[in-house]
Design a protein around this motif. Structure first.
Motif, PDB file in Angstrom:
ATOM      1  N   GLN A 185       0.761  -1.333   0.076  1.00  0.00           N
ATOM      2  CA  GLN A 185       0.048  -0.061  -0.086  1.00  0.00           C
ATOM      3  C   GLN A 185       0.707   1.267  -0.156  1.00  0.00           C
ATOM      4  OE1 GLN A 185      -3.319   0.014   2.870  1.00  0.00           O
ATOM      5  NE2 GLN A 185      -2.904  -2.449   3.114  1.00  0.00           N
ATOM      6  N   ALA A 186       2.259   1.128  -0.123  1.00  0.00           N
ATOM      7  CA  ALA A 186       3.033   2.087  -0.174  1.00  0.00           C
ATOM      8  C   ALA A 186       3.002   3.146   1.064  1.00  0.00           C
ATOM      9  CB  ALA A 186       3.043   2.681  -1.521  1.00  0.00           C
ATOM     10  N   ARG A 187       2.588   2.639   2.371  1.00  0.00           N
ATOM     11  CA  ARG A 187       2.427   3.315   3.446  1.00  0.00           C
ATOM     12  C   ARG A 187       4.033   3.834   4.057  1.00  0.00           C
ATOM     13  NH1 ARG A 187      -1.148  -0.669   6.498  1.00  0.00           N
ATOM     14  NH2 ARG A 187       0.120  -2.235   5.413  1.00  0.00           N
ATOM     15  N   SER A 188       3.680   5.151   4.290  1.00  0.00           N
ATOM     16  CA  SER A 188       5.009   5.513   5.278  1.00  0.00           C
ATOM     17  C   SER A 188       4.900   4.870   6.468  1.00  0.00           C
ATOM     18  CB  SER A 188       4.711   7.119   5.575  1.00  0.00           C
ATOM     19  OG  SER A 188       5.749   7.631   6.490  1.00  0.00           O
ATOM     20  N   TYR A 189       6.318   4.262   6.867  1.00  0.00           N
ATOM     21  CA  TYR A 189       6.700   3.523   8.020  1.00  0.00           C
ATOM     22  C   TYR A 189       6.624   2.157   7.891  1.00  0.00           C
ATOM     23  CZ  TYR A 189       5.520   7.632  11.319  1.00  0.00           C
ATOM     24  OH  TYR A 189       5.425   9.132  11.849  1.00  0.00           O
ATOM     25  N   PHE A 190       6.212   1.662   6.835  1.00  0.00           N
ATOM     26  CA  PHE A 190       5.852   0.341   6.651  1.00  0.00           C
ATOM     27  C   PHE A 190       6.974  -0.567   5.789  1.00  0.00           C
ATOM     28  CE2 PHE A 190       2.054   1.127   8.476  1.00  0.00           C
ATOM     29  CZ  PHE A 190       1.200   0.120   8.941  1.00  0.00           C
ATOM     30  N   SER A 191       7.919   0.127   5.252  1.00  0.00           N
ATOM     31  CA  SER A 191       9.040  -0.222   4.379  1.00  0.00           C
ATOM     32  C   SER A 191      10.133  -0.312   4.848  1.00  0.00           C
ATOM     33  CB  SER A 191       8.964   0.193   2.974  1.00  0.00           C
ATOM     34  OG  SER A 191       7.674   0.002   2.135  1.00  0.00           O
ATOM     35  N   PHE A 192      11.200  -1.356   4.688  1.00  0.00           N
ATOM     36  CA  PHE A 192      12.530  -1.547   5.467  1.00  0.00           C
ATOM     37  C   PHE A 192      13.584  -1.943   4.705  1.00  0.00           C
ATOM     38  CE2 PHE A 192       9.152  -1.613   8.518  1.00  0.00           C
ATOM     39  CZ  PHE A 192       9.573  -0.857   9.734  1.00  0.00           C
ATOM     40  N   ALA A 193      14.660  -2.010   5.330  1.00  0.00           N
ATOM     41  CA  ALA A 193      15.820  -2.824   4.658  1.00  0.00           C
ATOM     42  C   ALA A 193      16.771  -2.625   6.030  1.00  0.00           C
ATOM     43  CB  ALA A 193      16.703  -1.828   3.523  1.00  0.00           C
ATOM     44  N   SER A 194      17.574  -3.811   6.032  1.00  0.00           N
ATOM     45  CA  SER A 194      18.485  -4.016   7.295  1.00  0.00           C
ATOM     46  C   SER A 194      19.855  -3.988   6.933  1.00  0.00           C
ATOM     47  CB  SER A 194      17.883  -5.163   8.143  1.00  0.00           C
ATOM     48  OG  SER A 194      18.091  -6.389   7.220  1.00  0.00           O
ATOM     49  N   PHE A 195      20.694  -3.979   7.993  1.00  0.00           N
ATOM     50  CA  PHE A 195      22.179  -4.317   7.811  1.00  0.00           C
ATOM     51  C   PHE A 195      22.718  -4.597   9.157  1.00  0.00           C
ATOM     52  CE2 PHE A 195      22.099   0.184   8.309  1.00  0.00           C
ATOM     53  CZ  PHE A 195      23.421   0.692   8.964  1.00  0.00           C
ATOM     54  N   GLU A 196      24.029  -4.945   9.104  1.00  0.00           N
ATOM     55  CA  GLU A 196      24.580  -5.384  10.590  1.00  0.00           C
ATOM     56  C   GLU A 196      26.020  -4.907  10.660  1.00  0.00           C
ATOM     57  OE1 GLU A 196      24.478  -9.637  11.512  1.00  0.00           O
ATOM     58  OE2 GLU A 196      22.515  -9.826  11.000  1.00  0.00           O
ATOM     59  N   ASP A 197      26.362  -4.454  11.863  1.00  0.00           N
ATOM     60  CA  ASP A 197      27.816  -4.030  11.902  1.00  0.00           C
ATOM     61  C   ASP A 197      28.893  -5.455  12.214  1.00  0.00           C
ATOM     62  OD1 ASP A 197      27.622  -4.810  14.720  1.00  0.00           O
ATOM     63  OD2 ASP A 197      27.778  -2.686  15.370  1.00  0.00           O
ATOM     64  N   PRO A 198      29.911  -5.223  12.368  1.00  0.00           N
ATOM     65  CA  PRO A 198      30.801  -6.480  12.596  1.00  0.00           C
ATOM     66  C   PRO A 198      30.334  -7.168  13.673  1.00  0.00           C
ATOM     67  CG  PRO A 198      31.950  -4.569  11.827  1.00  0.00           C
ATOM     68  CD  PRO A 198      30.938  -4.156  12.264  1.00  0.00           C
ATOM     69  N   ASP A 199      29.845  -6.816  14.941  1.00  0.00           N
ATOM     70  CA  ASP A 199      29.475  -7.494  16.097  1.00  0.00           C
ATOM     71  C   ASP A 199      27.957  -7.979  15.924  1.00  0.00           C
ATOM     72  OD1 ASP A 199      31.391  -7.892  18.552  1.00  0.00           O
ATOM     73  OD2 ASP A 199      31.902  -5.827  17.044  1.00  0.00           O
ATOM     74  N   GLY A 200      27.325  -7.846  14.823  1.00  0.00           N
ATOM     75  CA  GLY A 200      25.884  -8.495  14.781  1.00  0.00           C
ATOM     76  C   GLY A 200      25.099  -7.506  15.092  1.00  0.00           C
ATOM     77  N   ASN A 201      25.228  -6.205  15.510  1.00  0.00           N
ATOM     78  CA  ASN A 201      24.312  -5.311  15.979  1.00  0.00           C
ATOM     79  C   ASN A 201      23.415  -4.980  14.692  1.00  0.00           C
ATOM     80  OD1 ASN A 201      25.104  -4.866  18.816  1.00  0.00           O
ATOM     81  ND2 ASN A 201      26.886  -4.178  17.775  1.00  0.00           N
TER      82      ASN A 201
END
Length: 229
Positions: free
Chosen positions: A124-140
């Motif tokens: 629905q192209a809603r604000s707040y609802f689309s994401f991506a992710s990544f991690e730092d070297p310690d898995g944070n």
């Protein structure tokens, strides 16, 4: 419990603290992201490094030299972005392994359902609802959350200069001129801007007009004591 925040003291979330196994490696990672480096403190076995994401009011402090009870990776640290594609492209160009864009099967951040992450943007192209992710070297784990339009009531009222529209700023200047008029009638000749500056600064930081005038008066007395009559 009252939700009225008008008279509540300022209480800003400004720092997230987490542990890492290799401070130098993690420092290099966040430097590569282009985040602002603030400080690197070493005291005995303790070391803490402070970074701030671009244009963020909140910062991170990662450290080494704490008790095992405080160990473990941080999960779902959230970075609000207004253009998810551009944010991903910037990170990828810096050599960061970023996930594809996804949305949650349930509400945002709902990991209680089976296979919570669904590939692709929010349908629905809603604000707040689309994401991506990544991690730092310690898995944070960091989440990029695209926010193009804020929900009503999600922004604190502010009188900082950068948040004022022209009409509001004009009104505040008119008020300052009126308050200054009382001061100049009882004090020696001076530059009006020397009084205006502390008055405006105080008003922009939440002081009432009376409090701001007192701040400006004190400033003038401290800096230019000969003006007092």
């Amino acid at each position: 419990m009252s939700s009225n925040h008008v008279n509540s003291p300022n209480m800003k979330l400004e720092l997230v603290v987490f542990n890492v196994s290799d401070v130098e490696r993690t420092k290099a990672f966040y430097e590569n992201l282009g985040w602002r480096f603030d400080i690197d403190v070493v005291e005995g076995d303790f070391r803490g490094v402070h970074f701030t994401p671009p244009n963020s009011d909140a910062s991170i402090l990662f450290r080494k030299g704490v008790t095992p009870n405080n160990s473990g990776s941080a999960h779902n640290l959230v970075l609000a972005v207004d253009d998810l594609d551009a944010a991903r492209e910037d990170l990828i160009a810096r050599g960061v392994n970023v996930s594809d864009i996804f949305h949650y099967a349930g509400a945002p951040f709902n990991n209680a359902v089976e296979n919570p992450r669904v590939s692709g943007r929010d349908p629905q192209a809603r604000s707040y609802f689309s994401f991506a992710s990544f991690e730092d070297p310690d898995g944070n784990i960091w989440l990029l959350q695209e926010i193009t339009t804020r929900f009503p009531g999600r922004l604190w009222e502010s009188t900082r200069a950068g948040d004022l529209d022209v009409a509001t700023l004009a009104s505040l200047l008119a008020e300052t001129a009126k308050q200054h008029d009382h001061y100049k009638k009882t004090h020696a000749e001076h530059h009006w801007w020397d009084w205006y500056a502390p008055y405006l600064s105080a008003r922009q930081n939440g002081s009432s007009s009376e409090e701001a005038a007192a701040v400006a008066d004190r400033y003038m007395e401290e800096i230019f004591p000969v003006l007092s009559t």
